[in-house]
Design an enzyme around this catalytic site. Structure first.
Site, PDB file in Angstrom:
ATOM      1  N   HIS A  88     -13.401  38.057   5.249  1.00  0.00           N
ATOM      2  CA  HIS A  88     -14.548  38.403   5.951  1.00  0.00           C
ATOM      3  C   HIS A  88     -15.728  38.011   5.535  1.00  0.00           C
ATOM      4  O   HIS A  88     -15.811  37.625   4.131  1.00  0.00           O
ATOM      5  CB  HIS A  88     -14.684  40.016   5.579  1.00  0.00           C
ATOM      6  CG  HIS A  88     -15.405  40.775   6.807  1.00  0.00           C
ATOM      7  ND1 HIS A  88     -16.845  40.807   6.634  1.00  0.00           N
ATOM      8  CD2 HIS A  88     -15.198  41.357   8.010  1.00  0.00           C
ATOM      9  CE1 HIS A  88     -17.163  41.386   7.609  1.00  0.00           C
ATOM     10  NE2 HIS A  88     -16.146  41.799   8.508  1.00  0.00           N
ATOM     11  N   ASP A 132      -8.568  44.537  10.668  1.00  0.00           N
ATOM     12  CA  ASP A 132      -7.529  44.367  11.782  1.00  0.00           C
ATOM     13  C   ASP A 132      -6.148  44.295  11.058  1.00  0.00           C
ATOM     14  O   ASP A 132      -5.212  44.004  12.022  1.00  0.00           O
ATOM     15  CB  ASP A 132      -7.826  42.843  12.256  1.00  0.00           C
ATOM     16  CG  ASP A 132      -9.035  43.156  13.259  1.00  0.00           C
ATOM     17  OD1 ASP A 132      -9.195  44.235  13.751  1.00  0.00           O
ATOM     18  OD2 ASP A 132     -10.005  42.328  13.482  1.00  0.00           O
TER      19      ASP A 132
HETATM   20  N1  ACO Z   1      -6.463  32.744   5.427  1.00  0.00           N
HETATM   21  C1  ACO Z   1      -6.613  31.738   4.705  1.00  0.00           C
HETATM   22  N2  ACO Z   1      -7.609  31.164   3.965  1.00  0.00           N
HETATM   23  C2  ACO Z   1      -8.927  32.066   4.349  1.00  0.00           C
HETATM   24  C3  ACO Z   1      -8.787  33.123   5.329  1.00  0.00           C
HETATM   25  C4  ACO Z   1      -7.533  33.565   5.751  1.00  0.00           C
HETATM   26  N3  ACO Z   1      -7.732  34.662   6.326  1.00  0.00           N
HETATM   27  N4  ACO Z   1     -10.176  33.420   5.344  1.00  0.00           N
HETATM   28  C5  ACO Z   1     -10.963  32.864   4.596  1.00  0.00           C
HETATM   29  N5  ACO Z   1     -10.108  31.500   3.929  1.00  0.00           N
HETATM   30  C6  ACO Z   1     -10.341  30.705   3.156  1.00  0.00           C
HETATM   31  C7  ACO Z   1     -11.228  29.515   3.897  1.00  0.00           C
HETATM   32  O1  ACO Z   1     -10.339  28.446   4.204  1.00  0.00           O
HETATM   33  C8  ACO Z   1     -12.159  29.004   2.648  1.00  0.00           C
HETATM   34  O2  ACO Z   1     -11.545  28.090   1.870  1.00  0.00           O
HETATM   35  P1  ACO Z   1     -12.104  26.878   1.176  1.00  0.00           P
HETATM   36  O3  ACO Z   1     -12.972  27.505   0.312  1.00  0.00           O
HETATM   37  O4  ACO Z   1     -11.062  26.298   0.225  1.00  0.00           O
HETATM   38  O5  ACO Z   1     -12.686  26.061   2.033  1.00  0.00           O
HETATM   39  C9  ACO Z   1     -12.749  30.209   2.007  1.00  0.00           C
HETATM   40  O6  ACO Z   1     -11.346  30.888   2.313  1.00  0.00           O
HETATM   41  C10 ACO Z   1     -13.768  30.798   2.620  1.00  0.00           C
HETATM   42  O7  ACO Z   1     -13.727  31.164   3.903  1.00  0.00           O
HETATM   43  P2  ACO Z   1     -14.789  30.754   4.896  1.00  0.00           P
HETATM   44  O8  ACO Z   1     -13.933  30.247   6.181  1.00  0.00           O
HETATM   45  O9  ACO Z   1     -15.934  29.952   4.352  1.00  0.00           O
HETATM   46  O10 ACO Z   1     -15.261  32.417   5.401  1.00  0.00           O
HETATM   47  P3  ACO Z   1     -15.979  32.855   6.587  1.00  0.00           P
HETATM   48  O11 ACO Z   1     -16.978  33.786   6.312  1.00  0.00           O
HETATM   49  O12 ACO Z   1     -16.587  31.401   7.390  1.00  0.00           O
HETATM   50  O13 ACO Z   1     -14.702  33.114   7.512  1.00  0.00           O
HETATM   51  C11 ACO Z   1     -13.461  34.892   8.679  1.00  0.00           C
HETATM   52  C12 ACO Z   1     -14.673  34.751   7.627  1.00  0.00           C
HETATM   53  C13 ACO Z   1     -13.667  34.091  10.201  1.00  0.00           C
HETATM   54  C14 ACO Z   1     -13.308  36.193   9.019  1.00  0.00           C
HETATM   55  C15 ACO Z   1     -12.220  34.160   8.050  1.00  0.00           C
HETATM   56  O14 ACO Z   1     -11.815  34.980   6.790  1.00  0.00           O
HETATM   57  C16 ACO Z   1     -10.890  34.149   8.858  1.00  0.00           C
HETATM   58  O15 ACO Z   1     -10.624  33.480   9.691  1.00  0.00           O
HETATM   59  N6  ACO Z   1     -10.189  35.349   8.773  1.00  0.00           N
HETATM   60  C17 ACO Z   1      -8.919  35.262   9.420  1.00  0.00           C
HETATM   61  C18 ACO Z   1      -9.045  36.128  10.798  1.00  0.00           C
HETATM   62  C19 ACO Z   1      -9.657  37.549  10.860  1.00  0.00           C
HETATM   63  O16 ACO Z   1      -8.933  38.250  10.057  1.00  0.00           O
HETATM   64  N7  ACO Z   1     -10.802  37.837  11.615  1.00  0.00           N
HETATM   65  C20 ACO Z   1     -11.392  39.160  11.692  1.00  0.00           C
HETATM   66  C21 ACO Z   1     -12.480  39.388  10.883  1.00  0.00           C
HETATM   67  S1  ACO Z   1     -13.094  41.153  10.813  1.00  0.00           S
HETATM   68  C22 ACO Z   1     -13.496  41.335  12.279  1.00  0.00           C
HETATM   69  O17 ACO Z   1     -14.107  40.552  12.974  1.00  0.00           O
HETATM   70  C23 ACO Z   1     -13.541  42.621  12.782  1.00  0.00           C
END
Ligand code: ACO
Length: 435
Positions: free
Chosen positions: A311, A369
């Site tokens: 998140h 979720d």
């Molecule tokens: N699975 C694997 N790796 C992940 C995940 C994940 N679900 N989420 C983040 N990461 C990793 C990223 O690749 C990144 O790695 P790095 O530092 O090696 O490059 C690191 O964790 C930081 O993540 P960011 O992408 O910078 O986090 P951001 O805040 O931009 O994204 C998001 C947040 C979009 C929710 C992301 O965690 C994601 O895509 N999660 C899966 C989708 C999801 O569950 N969305 C629902 C969110 S809650 C809602 O909207 C109700």
């Protein structure tokens, strides 16, 4: 801006004699913000923050999140207390009005919302224009946007009474639109709303009932639906809410703004994640495949994410995920499902991920979720409806944030700037002379 600015920082641009004092605005709780509005005028520079990870785009009194501690407050009230003691409609009042209602205020509010649940008969025709296999979110974007063509009497956004009636209409009609999107999809007759039922109960009725036989909504499932709606009601300046605010900042009508919010919610990185979680669990298939799947997730080249994890704000357990995980067990037991392979798989996946260095280092925890899809599936919803249900619940948050923005005297059109890295000015060359 109402916060007081006592601290400040002075920035001097190297190699120039220009400097600017940037005041720090204190929040009532949580992170203070630098007010950078004078930065461009005084220093001739913008700030750069793709994804707005460090930028407050507005002042708000509605929802507070402490992502490190896993705290979520609606108007100051902890989500755990509201989930246990309140109802969705009471939460709607709280989000919109800023305080819990008295019994009389609540009765008036409930009546105000529930008398608007029907759709104009001509709106039925919109549904017929879609293919039967249209995704419910596509139908919702279209039909909610189309509401602006039906309510010309409440489109004056500068009139508080018009704004209130539009808010009531949106909150009241969105469950009917979502239920009808499903009915159209499976070829069953549309069920008209029953205003003597509770808000969540009425939604379940319109969704599950058919005219051929009587239908009584299971009160435990109605309560579970109400709880899911409470948990999704608002979440401060997330992507869809910011979309609603941005659209609203242009003066667009509230129906158009909420349609924009629905479109933004649809993406798998946001509200579409609940649908994606179930698809992911189905693909994993069995506990024995978890390790292989997580290796794929950790491989940067694969672009596979552990859906329902991570998140932008929570770097701890999403408090909504804890509540929904508990509700999952209650609903499955009420439905007589002793062993749900999906729930077992999800819990094992969560356990393994929470002990895996990749997820620990990045502070990736389950979000709302991760478990919501499992509970919704057990309640008889197809996966394609999951994000539509999120949209039903979030409409009150969007409309409360829109109302707050319109009433804010500092509100201006949302217009981000950019750092241009394209070609500098150059002269046009006729095609005949291009090499
Ligand atoms: N699975 C694997 N790796 C992940 C995940 C994940 N679900 N989420 C983040 N990461 C990793 C990223 O690749 C990144 O790695 P790095 O530092 O090696 O490059 C690191 O964790 C930081 O993540 P960011 O992408 O910078 O986090 P951001 O805040 O931009 O994204 C998001 C947040 C979009 C929710 C992301 O965690 C994601 O895509 N999660 C899966 C989708 C999801 O569950 N969305 C629902 C969110 S809650 C809602 O909207 C109700």
């Amino acid at each position: 801006m109402s916060g007081s600015a006592k601290r400040s920082v002075t920035i001097t641009l190297d190699g120039s004699n220009k400097s600017v004092s940037i005041p720090l605005i204190e929040a009532t709780v949580g992170t203070p913000v630098f007010d950078i509005r004078k930065l461009y005028g005084d220093l001739g520079v913008f700030t750069y923050d793709p994804g707005y990870g460090g930028t407050a785009a507005c002042e708000s009194k509605i929802t507070y999140i402490d992502g490190d501690e896993g705290i979520l407050l609606y108007r100051g009230y902890p989500i755990e207390q509201l989930a246990e003691k309140s109802t969705f409609l009471e939460v709607c009042y709280l989000l919109m009005e800023g305080a819990l209602p008295t019994a009389t205020q609540f009765k008036d509010f409930e009546l105000g919302v529930m008398r608007h649940t029907m759709l104009h008969e001509q709106i039925r025709e919109f549904f017929n224009g879609f293919r039967r296999d249209a995704h419910p979110m596509a139908v919702m974007c279209g039909v909610v946007g189309a509401l602006s063509a039906f309510y010309h009497d409440s489109l004056d956004i500068h009139d508080p009474a018009s704004r209130t009636i539009s808010a009531f209409r949106l909150i009241a009609k969105i469950p009917t639109i979502a239920a009808w999107a499903y009915k159209y999809n499976c070829g069953q007759p549309f069920m008209y709303p029953q205003n003597d039922l509770g808000y969540a109960e009425n939604f379940l009725y319109m969704f599950h009932a058919v005219p051929a036989e009587p239908y009584k909504v299971n009160p435990i499932l109605a309560r579970a639906m109400d709880l899911i709606m409470i948990l999704h009601a608002d979440h401060e300046q997330n992507a869809s809410t910011s979309t609603v605010r941005l659209a609203g900042s242009t003066g667009a009508n509230p129906f158009a703004c909420i349609a924009a919010g629905i479109a933004s919610l649809w993406g798998p990185a946001h509200g579409g994640a609940n649908e994606a979680v179930l698809k992911m669990l189905a693909e994993i298939g069995h506990v024995k495949n978890i390790t292989g799947f997580l290796s794929e997730v950790k491989d940067k080249g694969s672009h596979t994410k552990l859906m329902g994890f991570g998140h932008r704000v929570y770097k701890n357990y999403d408090p909504r995920a804890k509540i929904i995980q508990k509700a999952c067990h209650e609903v499955l037991s009420e439905l007589g499902i002793k062993d749900d392979p999906l729930l077992d798989l999800a819990m094992e996946l969560e356990k393994i991920a929470l002990n895996d260095k990749y997820f620990v280092d990045r502070k990736l925890y389950p979000n709302v979720d991760f478990y919501s899809g499992i509970i919704l599936k057990a309640m008889g919803f197809p996966t394609s409806m999951f994000t539509a249900l999120f949209a039903v619940s979030r409409t009150v948050g969007w409309i409360s944030q829109w109302q707050e923005m319109i009433a804010d005297p500092e509100q201006r059109i949302g217009r981000p700037r950019q750092i241009y890295t394209g070609a500098p000015q150059r002269d046009y060359v006729p095609i005949s002379t291009r090499g």
